[in-house]
Structures are given as C-alpha cells and as structure tokens.
Design an enzyme around this catalytic site. Structure first.
Site, PDB file in Angstrom:
ATOM      1  CG  LEU A 133      -1.894   1.022   1.187  1.00 16.71           C
ATOM      2  CD1 LEU A 133      -2.985   0.766  -0.073  1.00 16.71           C
ATOM      3  CD2 LEU A 133      -2.866   1.063   2.526  1.00 16.71           C
ATOM      4  CB  VAL A 136      -1.237   2.467  -3.651  1.00 14.18           C
ATOM      5  CG1 VAL A 136      -2.010   3.011  -4.286  1.00 14.18           C
ATOM      6  CG2 VAL A 136      -0.997   1.104  -4.284  1.00 14.18           C
ATOM      7  CD  GLU A 137      -1.864   6.377   0.597  1.00 10.72           C
ATOM      8  OE1 GLU A 137      -1.538   7.428   0.455  1.00 10.72           O
ATOM      9  OE2 GLU A 137      -3.014   5.882   0.749  1.00 10.72           O
ATOM     10  CB  SER A 138       4.776   7.456  -0.447  1.00 10.99           C
ATOM     11  OG  SER A 138       5.094   6.350  -0.080  1.00 10.99           O
ATOM     12  CE1 TYR A 241      -4.850   4.728  -1.716  1.00 13.13           C
ATOM     13  CE2 TYR A 241      -6.139   2.970  -0.657  1.00 13.13           C
ATOM     14  CZ  TYR A 241      -4.944   3.931  -0.688  1.00 13.13           C
ATOM     15  OH  TYR A 241      -4.082   3.855   0.589  1.00 13.13           O
TER      16      TYR A 241
END
Length: 510
Positions: A133, A136-138, A241
């Site tokens: 994750l 995906v976030e950063s 997302y």
C-alpha cells in the site's frame, strides 16, 4: 534484423497491446490513478504511441492474455481479495507495459522499506501484503507530499498524523519518520478493518475517509458491504485506489515474467543512534562524522531543516553504523555534539528612543490629549460561522492560531459552527487611542472634536520608536508591549502585507 523486420515486430506488438485494451473495456472509458496524479490512460484509443513508448517496445514486453493474469493472481497467497476484472487489468497493463520504469524503481527501493513494514505488520497481526500500500501511497518516498498536505510514506494529513502521535513542528515532522509513521499507519488501518471487517473497505476508508465509505454503503442500499458492491458510489480517486493496490501486488510478484528488472537494488543502511539534548547544526555534525550532510539528512527524513533547535530533548538521531569507532566513546559523542552547536547571532534588545517631553502628544487628530496607557486587554467571544476556520478567525482578530488554541484549550484545529471561542483583544479605549485619523473618524461613539491643545504640526520632528523582533514575537504581542498599538497600525507603519515577521527584523512603532 533488417529495419523492415524490426518495424514489423514493433507494429505487431503495438497492435496486440491496443487490441487487448479494446477487448478489456469500453472504448470511452478512462480511469485516474492516485499514484500518477491526473494522468489519464485512455482505453481502446488508437492514438500513435510517443517515440519514448516506441523505444520501450523495442525491448521484449510480454502482453499476457487475461486467463494467464487471472491464474497468476490466484496463485499469490493473500488475505486481501485479489479480484480480477477489466478495470484491474487496465492498471496491471499500466505497471507492466506503459510505466515499466516506475515498477523498476519500486523494485530498487523495496529492500530499503519492506523489512520495516513487515516488522510492524507482524507486530499488529496484519496481512503481510499491506506493505504494498505504501507504493500506491507514496512510491516508497518518505518525503512525498500531496496537494492535500498529506506527507510521508503513508501520506498522513496533519490532523490524522497528530491523532496517531506523529508530532509536527517547524523543525521535525514525524509523518516522514519511516518507523513512527509505519507504526501509526498499521494502527489506523487495523482500526478501520475492525470497523468494516474487510481489508478492501479498510483501504478505501484510509484513502477517502470512513464518512465517504459509509455514504457509499448507504447509497448502495445498505446491505452491500464489499468494495466492488459499493464501487460506483465511491469517490473517483478511491475507485482507482484498491485496483491500483491489486495491480501493484501483481506487478511486484511477477515483474520477471514481464521482463522487468532493476540494475540498482538498494538496501537499508545499518545505523546507530545518538541522543540529542541541545541545538545541533547537522552540517557541522556531518563534518565531525566525516560524512556528507545529505547522507545524514537522508537517514533522518523527518528533519525539515539543517539545524535542530536548542529545546531539542531525547531526540534519537540516526547516523551510519560505519562510524561506530567515532561513536564508541561517550566523550567523543559529547565533543562532536558540542562542536556542532549552532552559531547564534545575538539579537539586540529593543531600543526605544524618546524625545524629551515638551508638550502632550496627540496620538490622533481631533482627539483629547492622551497620556501613556497601561498594557491591558479584554476578553471577547466569537461565535463560529459556517466556513470559518482557526486561520481565518485569527487573521480577523490579528492574533495567531496558536493563541486561539491556547485560549480555548484546543488540541486540534477542528471547530464547529456556533462554537464560542474566547479571544483577547486590546481594550476599546486603547485601540482608539492608537488608531489612525481615518479609524477614529469611523469609530463610535464619535470622539469630541474640540481639544484642549492643538495637534502637533507635520513639520515638527519626532524620533522613531524602534523594535527589533525577537524569537517568538508576533505582531499581536508586540502591540501589547507598546501601549496596545494596533496590529494594523504596525503593518501600515512598516508597509507589511501579512502578519509574518522574522527575528532580527526592525519595526517602526511610532
């Protein structure tokens, strides 16, 4: 291979890729990836590829059929459902065909951060695959920042970061501390999973907030409680997302099958920590350690400036373990820290030059003679209106947000409509005494026009009252030191457009 044959191969590959896109989804459909901002990937579009994309296609880029992709997903051991559908397939193609460079970069960084993620996921008894994750976030960048002021590997916004114990100041932002932020993200995701009983919904709520997920559940009829059942009712970004997460898990597990390799694998650096209890110039400390200051700052991404303040206490600074010999002695450490003490330029005390008293001075035209007034304030109450925030209220009353929070015992910046806030302001009589002629004319009740003594003529000279800004000064507390002179008066005298001032700055106060 001749050029004609090469062109035939490239054309065949391009045709195969676009044919797959056309089969996967309607030609009018587009999606937006939260990883890549506002870049949209058209599906079924027959627009010619760019030269860079054609250059990438010269290398062998597999274009696997749907049944192969679906079979591979089913072979990945995962507590998170890895649903396969045309929407997910489009994201998989993005990571394995159109943006292979991004996947290579993630492969090069995973060994730096995944061991840390796995440690905390195990501690909180969470699925190991939640580590993806952060991609995906950063993009595994501890200093990543978004337009919404989300920061760090796990993209915490300021309020949520504080709620989970991540301190934020002018010098340190623990949202960028890989270890503390990872622990906070695990606690947040675990709480969301407890709420929904589903990891896909927990991730959706992590992205758009529980309120939006609950709203989508209600709009879907209330009984539908899986991500794909409420999918059409979620915010646009959140609809991309979770599929992005599935695609990233696939791409990272099957990169070799898509001929994706990285030739620059990075690994976590061994570190030691030293405890800081004073101000430290990190560039000087790096020189004492015989390392580049960029290396020291990279090991401590939560540090926002190159200097730690004098009030620093029990801060664990990470330094390369290869400097263990220099750190072996407590005396050595103390000497290095002492040598790295920041150079502080003393700021002179405020100098107030006053003209010898000759005659009473009128502070505003057409007013009675005024003597020196005592420093005093009065408590007023402000009722929060719709659309207000602490920043706008502070600006309206010429105070700071921190003062508002202190006066009202607010731990966060959250306020609600009709809430009453305490605000301290200069007393009305003092504010009027320090006002400009135009401000006095507008004041009510009207001040008597007759005066006991004439106003000083413009030609008469007066020495200026000067204040040198000290650390911690604000326009409001300066106004209180000098007989309640209004903040607006100070701004007009010094041609300031905002309330921002800096230590050492000289202000004219009269």
């Amino acid at each position: 291979m001749t050029y004609s044959k090469l062109f035939t191969v490239v054309a065949a590959i391009v045709g195969s890729i676009w044919a797959n896109y056309a089969q996967a989804a309607p030609t009018s459909h587009k999606y937006e990836s939260p990883v890549f901002g506002d870049s949209l990937l058209p599906l079924g579009d027959t627009t010619l590829l760019t030269p860079e994309e054609l250059a990438l296609l010269v290398e062998y880029i597999p274009n696997e059929p749907n049944d192969v992709i679906q079979d591979r997903l089913s072979c990945i051991e995962s507590e998170i459902p890895l649903t396969f559908n045309p929407f997910v397939r489009n994201f998989i193609d993005y990571f394995t065909i159109r943006n292979r460079k991004y996947t290579r970069t993630m492969i090069s960084r995973e060994n730096v951060y995944f061991p840390l993620f796995e440690k905390y996921l195990k501690k909180h008894n969470m699925p190991d695959e939640m580590k993806y994750l952060a991609i995906v976030e950063s993009g595994l960048n501890p200093k990543a920042a978004s337009w919404a002021k989300a920061v760090g590997l796990w993209q915490f916004i300021p309020d949520t970061g504080r709620e989970y114990g991540l301190d934020q100041s002018a010098h340190i932002d623990e949202r960028m501390d890989p270890e503390k932020a990872t622990d906070a993200a695990c606690r947040f995701l675990k709480r969301l999973h407890k709420t929904y009983g589903d990891w896909e919904l927990a991730m959706a709520a992590y992205n758009c907030g529980p309120g939006n997920v609950n709203k989508a559940i209600r709009r879907a009829g209330g009984g539908k409680k899986t991500f794909w059942e409420i999918f059409p009712y979620l915010p646009k970004e959140t609809r991309s997302y979770v599929p992005s997460m599935t695609a990233v898990i696939y791409a990272m597990n099957y990169a070799p099958q898509h001929n994706i390799f990285s030739d620059s694998i990075l690994y976590v650096q061994d570190v030691e920590t030293i405890t800081i209890n004073q101000g430290v110039d990190l560039e000087k400390l790096a020189a004492e350690l015989h390392i580049d200051s960029k290396t020291l700052l990279a090991l401590n991404p939560e540090i926002k400036k190159k200097v730690l303040p004098a009030n620093t206490r029990n801060y664990k600074l990470r330094v390369p373990a290869e400097r263990a010999e220099l750190l072996a002695s407590a005396d050595n450490v103390s000497c290095m820290i002492a040598a790295a003490t920041p150079t502080i330029v003393p700021v002179p005390e405020p100098v107030i030059e006053r003209e010898p008293a000759k005659a009473p001075v009128l502070l505003a035209s057409n007013t009675a003679t005024t003597t020196t007034l005592p420093d005093s304030t009065e408590k007023v109450f402000y009722k929060v209106k719709r659309g207000d925030n602490l920043s706008s209220i502070a600006t309206k009353h010429n105070v700071t947000v921190e003062q508002l929070k202190d006066w009202n015992n607010l731990r966060k910046s959250t306020i609600v409509t009709n809430q009453k806030l305490t605000v301290y302001q200069p007393k009305a009589t003092e504010a009027l005494a320090m006002a400009t002629p135009a401000e006095v004319a507008e004041a009510k009740p009207v001040v008597a026009k007759k005066t006991s003594k004439p106003a000083i003529k413009p030609s008469e000279k007066h020495q200026e009252i000067i204040h040198h800004v000290q650390p911690g000064d604000t326009l409001w507390n300066i106004s209180q030191k000098y007989n309640g002179i209004s903040v607006e008066k100070i701004k007009k005298l010094n041609k300031l457009k905002t309330n921002e001032i800096k230590p050492g700055q000289t202000l004219i106060l009269g």
